[in-house]
Design a protein around this motif. Structure first.
Motif, PDB file in Angstrom:
ATOM      1  N   UNK A  23      30.292   9.011 -27.713  1.00 30.68           N
ATOM      2  CA  UNK A  23      30.542   7.813 -28.519  1.00 30.68           C
ATOM      3  C   UNK A  23      32.031   7.605 -28.715  1.00 30.68           C
ATOM      4  N   UNK A  25      34.364   8.333 -26.781  1.00 33.69           N
ATOM      5  CA  UNK A  25      34.994   7.857 -25.545  1.00 33.69           C
ATOM      6  C   UNK A  25      34.609   6.417 -25.224  1.00 33.69           C
ATOM      7  N   UNK A  26      33.377   6.048 -25.551  1.00 36.00           N
ATOM      8  CA  UNK A  26      32.879   4.740 -25.117  1.00 36.00           C
ATOM      9  C   UNK A  26      33.091   3.638 -26.152  1.00 36.00           C
ATOM     10  N   UNK A  27      33.400   4.008 -27.385  1.00 31.69           N
ATOM     11  CA  UNK A  27      33.530   2.992 -28.431  1.00 31.69           C
ATOM     12  C   UNK A  27      34.992   2.732 -28.768  1.00 31.69           C
ATOM     13  N   UNK A  28      35.340   1.468 -28.888  1.00 35.60           N
ATOM     14  CA  UNK A  28      36.692   1.096 -29.281  1.00 35.60           C
ATOM     15  C   UNK A  28      36.596  -0.078 -30.249  1.00 35.60           C
ATOM     16  N   UNK A  29      37.483  -0.146 -31.205  1.00 34.99           N
ATOM     17  CA  UNK A  29      37.461  -1.334 -32.055  1.00 34.99           C
ATOM     18  C   UNK A  29      38.013  -2.534 -31.299  1.00 34.99           C
ATOM     19  N   UNK A  30      37.412  -3.699 -31.457  1.00 32.67           N
ATOM     20  CA  UNK A  30      37.922  -4.919 -30.836  1.00 32.67           C
ATOM     21  C   UNK A  30      39.268  -5.276 -31.440  1.00 32.67           C
ATOM     22  N   UNK A  31      39.303  -5.235 -32.753  1.00 29.77           N
ATOM     23  CA  UNK A  31      40.576  -5.383 -33.460  1.00 29.77           C
ATOM     24  C   UNK A  31      40.530  -4.378 -34.594  1.00 29.77           C
ATOM     25  N   UNK A  33      39.450  -3.059 -37.616  1.00 31.90           N
ATOM     26  CA  UNK A  33      38.484  -3.476 -38.628  1.00 31.90           C
ATOM     27  C   UNK A  33      38.933  -3.007 -40.015  1.00 31.90           C
TER      28      UNK A  33
ATOM     29  N   UNK B 125      33.326  -6.196 -34.796  1.00 29.67           N
ATOM     30  CA  UNK B 125      34.604  -5.795 -34.232  1.00 29.67           C
ATOM     31  C   UNK B 125      34.536  -4.503 -33.438  1.00 29.67           C
ATOM     32  N   UNK B 127      33.772  -2.609 -29.713  1.00 23.47           N
ATOM     33  CA  UNK B 127      33.644  -2.801 -28.280  1.00 23.47           C
ATOM     34  C   UNK B 127      32.977  -1.580 -27.658  1.00 23.47           C
TER      35      UNK B 127
END
Lengths: 438, 243
Positions: A23, A25-31, A33, B125, B127
């Motif tokens: 998780x 590695x695969x998850x990133x915040x879009x902006x 939060x 928010x 990805x």
């Protein structure tokens, strides 16, 4: 831990570690939060160090509001109901009812009901809505989350925290809710220890006695009741621990607890529902049980054998045992006769105390305090009664529910005997200790 | 003629049933699992002229067989061996969902991971990098929003490819400590003699190490598989195959 248990633990841990790794590695915040306010609240309410003090504080606050708010309406109700008693008495006499019918109906049935209503309604009308508000806010799952660790350590299922919370409402409902625990062993542990949390029927007794004997101030009284609740939880954990090491051996399984988002409670709806579903329900139950019990007690109190009433005889027999536990024969008799419903303990006890065979005229909590003090009650008596009420066997309905849920009379018997022995031990121990110290 | 059996597994509240409805439309039935009060739904989906039977397994948090739901899901995956297993996950709490994904991948490699509720995640928010996820897990990963019918075509494309052997996924196993791995290796040898081999053998060995000895008898009875056509049956008939 058994080797199998160790492997199970390792496999579960490794899978969680790997899930976390993937998780991350695969998850990133879009902006970026913003930390949402409810996450902040969760961090506080379920924090390792602050979670418990906050829990205790909230419970104390709810109880304090109940205690502060209950006094005045209780007096008002008592006055009103007493006035009604006079009218009822006049009516019966005008109809030409025989003396024993008049006594049975007015001094037996009506006074029992009136006492129950006057003493129980105000605290319930305040306590239940407040509790429902907390529930509606989404706080109970957080409580379960905090307690989960402790239940695990006691060898019980984490879900037992939830069934225990249910028990605060009603132990019979708490026992039924144990169905959510899938493993039979852990379900039994939860069923057998549910009674150690005080239910609706016992809260009024705890609150009333705390107000009368435990504190100069309402804050103090609230703290004592909150402490009693905490003790109940602690005993529940201890007995679970003991059971899962003796009679019901085994290691608990895991489960995922979803913390639902906080919601602003719909105040109006909560007030109406909690009043109808809890306050009115519990009161109706208490009244329907109190009325026949009042009649029976009146008959016992007015049937004389060898110069004393049957009630006095029974109390006399029980007195030595009662004294050993810091109480007296009448109190113990009240606990015995109140098996159908815990709500009846105070009314029956009062009926017993009046050797004339009827309950006192009621004018609120003050009068109750005076009667009890005249009967030699000290704070230690009150403490013993509170502890015995907290720890003794569950009510008849709950025992019947245990039998229905487990299908064995033996488990229901154990469900009564375990708490009874704990209550006896604790009361005896505390009074022996007090005796030594004084 | 049914081209294959597809199982939908996943945690509760991941939109699994929404996905099931979106894939099967009105061609669906529900019924109790034999001998259990667990509801299982099954239906059919058409993809490029091929008919797939889709089974909506009960939502579970793990495959430990601690509840009737878990037992049903697990029995279906281990004993009925669906051609493709779609593990439905909630994109907004992926970490928690991955634990079930990893457990399913221990049973079968013929799987596609569906990262559902991707619209919710975007709104929050978040990805989700499906390529990284696919790389880490070793099976195809598709992001979907079943509610908005987003990504369903791609999901069925991957499922179809796995079912027809166009894609042969190779799930990366979770590696345990050296003593456990050694014990697994030894047990796997013994299981192979009973006809339980490959990934299922490793999975069975792990469960045996956890003390689930009752599993052995069931596995033995079902080892060998039998006629492939026999596997395409309604769940309500499943008991006839294994007992």
């Amino acid at each position: 831990m058994t080797p199998e248990g160790q492997v199970r633990e390792e496999i579960a841990t490794r899978i969680y570690q790997r899930a976390e790794e993937i998780a991350s590695r695969a998850l990133r915040p879009l902006e970026r939060p913003r930390p949402a306010w409810d996450e902040g609240l969760d961090a506080l309410l379920t924090s390792r160090w602050l979670g418990f003090p906050v829990m205790f504080g909230l419970l104390g606050l709810v109880l304090w509001l109940t205690i502060v708010g209950a006094n005045y309406p209780s007096e008002l109700l008592a006055t009103g109901l007493f006035w009604l008693e006079g009218k009822l008495s006049q009516l019966l006499l005008a109809l030409g009812a025989p003396a024993w019918v008049h006594g049975l109906l007015v001094f037996g049935v009506y006074r029992a009901v009136a006492w129950v209503v006057a003493v129980m309604l105000p605290p319930m009308a305040i306590f239940f809505p407040l509790f429902s508000l907390l529930e509606d806010l989404g706080y109970l799952p957080r409580v379960a989350f905090n307690l989960d660790r402790l239940f695990k350590a006691a060898g019980a299922h984490g879900k037992q925290a939830l069934t225990m919370c249910m028990g605060f409402g009603c132990n019979a409902a708490g026992v039924t809710s144990c169905r959510i625990i899938d493993s039979p062993r852990e379900r039994l542990v939860a069923v057998l220890t549910n009674t150690f949390v005080p239910c609706n029927g016992r809260f009024p007794l705890l609150i009333t006695l705390a107000i009368l004997f435990m504190g100069r101030s309402s804050v103090m009284a609230a703290a004592v009741v909150a402490g009693t609740v905490l003790l109940g939880v602690a005993v529940s954990l201890t007995v679970s621990w003991a059971l899962s090491r003796t009679l019901l051996r085994g290691t608990p399984g895991g489960f995922a607890l979803e913390l639902p988002p906080y919601r602003w409670p719909q105040v109006g709806r909560v007030l109406v529902r909690s009043f109808l579903d809890r306050t009115a329900f519990v009161l109706a139950r208490a009244v329907t049980l109190a009325a026949p019990a009042g009649a029976i007690i009146w008959l016992l109190g007015n049937t004389s054998v060898q110069g004393a009433s049957l009630l006095s005889h029974a109390a006399y027999l029980l007195d030595p045992l009662g004294r050993a536990l810091g109480m007296d024969g009448f109190i113990l008799l009240a606990f015995l006769l109140a098996l159908p419903a815990n709500e009846l303990v105070i009314p029956i006890m009062l009926m017993g105390y009046l050797s004339a065979g009827t309950m006192v005229e009621l004018n609120g909590l003050e009068a109750l305090g005076t009667i009890l003090t005249e009967r030699g009650w000290s704070w230690l008596t009150a403490l013993s009664v509170m502890l015995f009420s907290l720890l003794h066997y569950p009510c008849g309905t709950t025992l019947l529910t245990i039998y229905r849920e487990t299908g064995r009379v033996g488990w229901a018997l154990l469900g009564a005997l375990i708490p009874l022995s704990v209550a006896t031990l604790v009361c005896y121990g505390i009074n022996a200790l007090a005796h030594i110290l004084s | 003629m049914v081209a294959g059996v597809i199982a939908l597994a996943g945690n509760p509240n991941t939109g699994k049933s929404t996905l099931f409805n979106a894939l099967t439309g009105l061609r669906q039935h529900t019924g109790n699992w034999p001998g259990k009060t667990v509801l299982v739904a099954w239906g059919e989906a058409l993809y490029r002229g091929r008919r797939y039977q889709i089974v909506d397994l009960p939502g579970t948090y793990s495959l430990t067989a601690a509840s009737p739901e878990e037992e049903v899901a697990r029995d279906f995956l281990c004993l009925r061996r669906p051609d493709v297993t779609v593990v439905v996950t909630d994109a907004t709490c992926l970490e928690r969902n991955l634990s079930l994904v990893l457990q399913v991948l221990e049973v079968t490699s013929r799987a596609v991971v569906c990262v559902n509720l991707i619209d919710e995640a975007r709104r929050k928010g978040l990805f989700v990098d499906v390529d990284v996820l696919s790389e880490e897990l070793g099976v195809p990963v598709v992001a979907t929003s079943a509610r908005r019918r987003e990504g369903l075509g791609l999901l069925m494309e991957k499922v179809d490819a796995v079912a027809r052997g166009r894609i042969k996924p190779n799930a990366r196993p979770v590696v345990y400590s050296a003593p456990v791995e050694e014990a697994v290796r030894q047990l796997q040898g013994r299981l192979r003699a009973l006809g339980i081999n490959g990934r299922l053998g490793r999975w069975a060995a792990l469960r045996l190490l956890e003390g689930e000895t009752s599993l052995l008898a069931t596995l033995r009875r079902c080892a060998g598989g039998g006629d492939p056509a026999e596997r395409v049956i309604h769940p309500e008939l499943a008991r006839h195959r294994c007992s």
